[in-house]
Motif scaffolding. Sequence first.
Motif: not given
Length: 135
Positions: A1-25
Amino acid sequence: MLTVEGKVTSGMKKASMFMQKDTYVRQYEEKLGFIPYFGTLNIKLDDNILLDIDGELNKHLMIIKGNENLGDVYFLNAKITNLDNNTKNTGAILFPTKTTYSLNTLEFISKDKLREELNLTDGSKVLVELLIKEK
């Protein structure tokens, strides 16, 4: 197991378009056991931390196959913890072959909308545990 720490940041709001593609879903459901919320939670690691997916982590990566228009997406199962209130969730870290992010920005997916589920805002500190298992 590898553990890393980070901070939440806003993205470019493009992921949702790709996340919904049938190929991936279909593959997310098959390989992860859930259909992810249509978006990613972006986590910026400290500047001196990079995940070397071409090195030791490479042998643990699993793959979601793309097609002629969509790139492959590698992933590792993971757990995320909000360090402010100790709430947790499970999901995966994505490593898309086509991305604009550097390796110190992680894209976390879950079946839940993590900003709401874990009460996260930009700047929230999180702990990410990569649940590495032998293939």
